[in-house]
Design an enzyme around this catalytic site. Structure first.
Site, PDB file in Angstrom:
ATOM      1  NE  ARG A  70       2.665   8.569  -0.379  1.00 14.39           N
ATOM      2  CZ  ARG A  70       2.177   9.819  -0.353  1.00 14.39           C
ATOM      3  NH1 ARG A  70       1.293  10.179   0.519  1.00 14.39           N
ATOM      4  NH2 ARG A  70       2.583  10.705  -1.224  1.00 14.39           N
ATOM      5  CB  VAL A  99      -0.846   0.050   1.299  1.00 17.73           C
ATOM      6  CG1 VAL A  99      -1.740   1.284   1.315  1.00 17.73           C
ATOM      7  CG2 VAL A  99      -1.679  -1.209   1.484  1.00 17.73           C
ATOM      8  CG  HIS A 100       2.754   3.318  -2.999  1.00 19.28           C
ATOM      9  ND1 HIS A 100       2.495   2.218  -3.781  1.00 19.28           N
ATOM     10  CD2 HIS A 100       2.870   4.363  -3.856  1.00 19.28           C
ATOM     11  CE1 HIS A 100       2.460   2.583  -5.040  1.00 19.28           C
ATOM     12  NE2 HIS A 100       2.676   3.878  -5.130  1.00 19.28           N
ATOM     13  NE  ARG A 101      -1.319   4.027  -7.052  1.00 18.76           N
ATOM     14  CZ  ARG A 101      -0.422   4.391  -7.952  1.00 18.76           C
ATOM     15  NH1 ARG A 101      -0.044   5.642  -8.020  1.00 18.76           N
ATOM     16  NH2 ARG A 101       0.080   3.533  -8.781  1.00 18.76           N
TER      17      ARG A 101
END
Ligand code: UD1
Length: 353
Positions: A236, A203-205
């Site tokens: 992030r 997950v990074h968006r």
């Protein structure tokens, strides 16, 4: 022979450059610029070492920052380089802030832009990546598309000149890494995982990490999965999880961001991957691992059409159910060319030079 200035800055661009740079350099003079958008060793230098990417000729060391500031600082530094030594072409990959910075500077200096991965659209203008890709495509002279869907997206925006369906350069990158991924003791063995017995999650968006309810829903879903979960955590995301005090149950193993070869091995061995990454959706398809995309839309629509990918709407029950039920379809058509995109890109630039 053309003189090409290539801009990279973020992880997926290093992976693409790994395939393209060496091929380009057989017939062109390429200089590589690293903007420094990604700077942690395991987000950047590790990829250069492992994938044998040529050492950048210029490091801009821009680092993190708000979008305007990050992009603006990159533009200033790139413009300086180009005024000192004007290339024939600027080569750009994908949809990051580094891509947009290069595109804007080149366009203003009247240096033609070649855009690799042109024509992708999520049709969601809330995503910074969508803004970056639309703007970059509209100032590009050569638009290298990975699929005919991308070609059609460009045509719908009136872009038909200089458009080439070359196939996906990531197929070339994957071929380079896949052989290494199965040699010796793999990360799957090292972690004591059962092949086909775990889920891989990334997950990074911004839309997932920066909206608290969405991040909470994803964490709840991961905690509710009925099999082991391997979760390499993007910086992030790590920061967002820490800030919100979110925690995981014992079946979830958090890892540092992984190198490309280990990521490919983890993906190949997983029963399912749940991700918001663009690249992983296609790699999952090539490696025949079912994918659950943690977004409401995808640029890689073909993977959904052919049943290799499902979009998970933002609800915990759905994510878990989709991950549990994900199975590989019987057929896997060739959606993004047969490899060799890098060679085609080098040749087309040569023909224009
Ligand atoms: C960027 C791209 C995205 C791509 C992704 C791959 C944009 C708008 N987004 O998102 O399209 O899919 O890279 O990873 O360009 N950070 C570190 N160390 C690093 C890099 C980042 O700690 O080496 C942290 C910083 O706190 C930074 C945050 O991660 O503020 C976000 O990094 P940034 O480059 O802005 O965007 P990504 O989320 O990585």
């Amino acid at each position: 022979m053309a003189r090409i200035l290539t801009i990279v800055g973020a992880r997926p661009q290093f992976i693409k450059a790994a395939a393209v740079s060496h091929v380009l350099r057989r017939q062109h003079d390429e200089q590589l610029v690293h903007t420094g958008q990604h700077y942690d060793d395991n987000m950047s230098a590790l990829f250069f070492r492992q994938l044998g990417i040529p050492e950048p000729n210029h490091h801009l060391d821009i680092g993190s920052g708000a979008h305007g500031r990050q992009t603006g600082r990159m533009m200033e530094a790139i413009e300086k380089l180009m005024l000192d030594d004007r290339p024939d072409w600027m080569l750009l990959y994908g949809d990051t802030n580094s891509t947009l910075a290069g595109a804007l500077v080149a366009a203003k200096l009247d240096v033609p832009v070649a855009h690799v991965e042109a024509g992708l659209r999520s049709f969601n203008r809330q995503m910074p990546e969508e803004i970056n890709r639309v703007l970059t495509d509209h100032v590009s002279t050569l638009l290298f598309c990975p699929s005919n869907v991308a070609v059609a997206n460009l045509a719908a925006e009136g872009l038909t000149k200089g458009v080439y369906d070359v196939g996906d350069v990531m197929a070339d990158s994957l071929q380079l890494a896949a052989a290494n991924a199965v040699q010796g003791e793999t990360v799957v063995q090292r972690l004591g995982l059962e092949v086909g017995g775990y889920a891989l999650v990334t997950v990074h968006r911004a839309e997932n990490t920066d909206i608290p309810e969405r991040l909470q829903a994803i964490v709840d879903a991961i905690n509710a999965m009925p099999f082991p979960v391997i979760f390499p955590v993007h910086p992030r995301t790590r920061a967002a999880l820490t800030a919100k005090g979110l925690e995981f149950r014992a079946h979830v193993r958090l890892l540092e961001p992984q190198g490309y070869v280990d990521m490919v091995a983890l993906l190949a061995g997983a029963r399912v991957v749940c991700t918001d990454s663009g690249g992983l959706q296609k790699e999952a398809y090539w490696l025949a691992t079912p994918c659950v995309t943690l977004r409401t839309e995808t640029e890689w629509v073909e993977t959904v059409t052919y049943g290799w990918n499902v979009l998970a709407p933002p609800s915990v029950a759905n994510i878990v159910e989709m991950a549990v039920n994900a199975t590989a379809p019987a057929t896997r058509p060739e959606l993004y060319g047969e490899g060799g995109a890098s060679e085609r890109i080098a040749e087309i630039i040569g023909a224009f030079a």
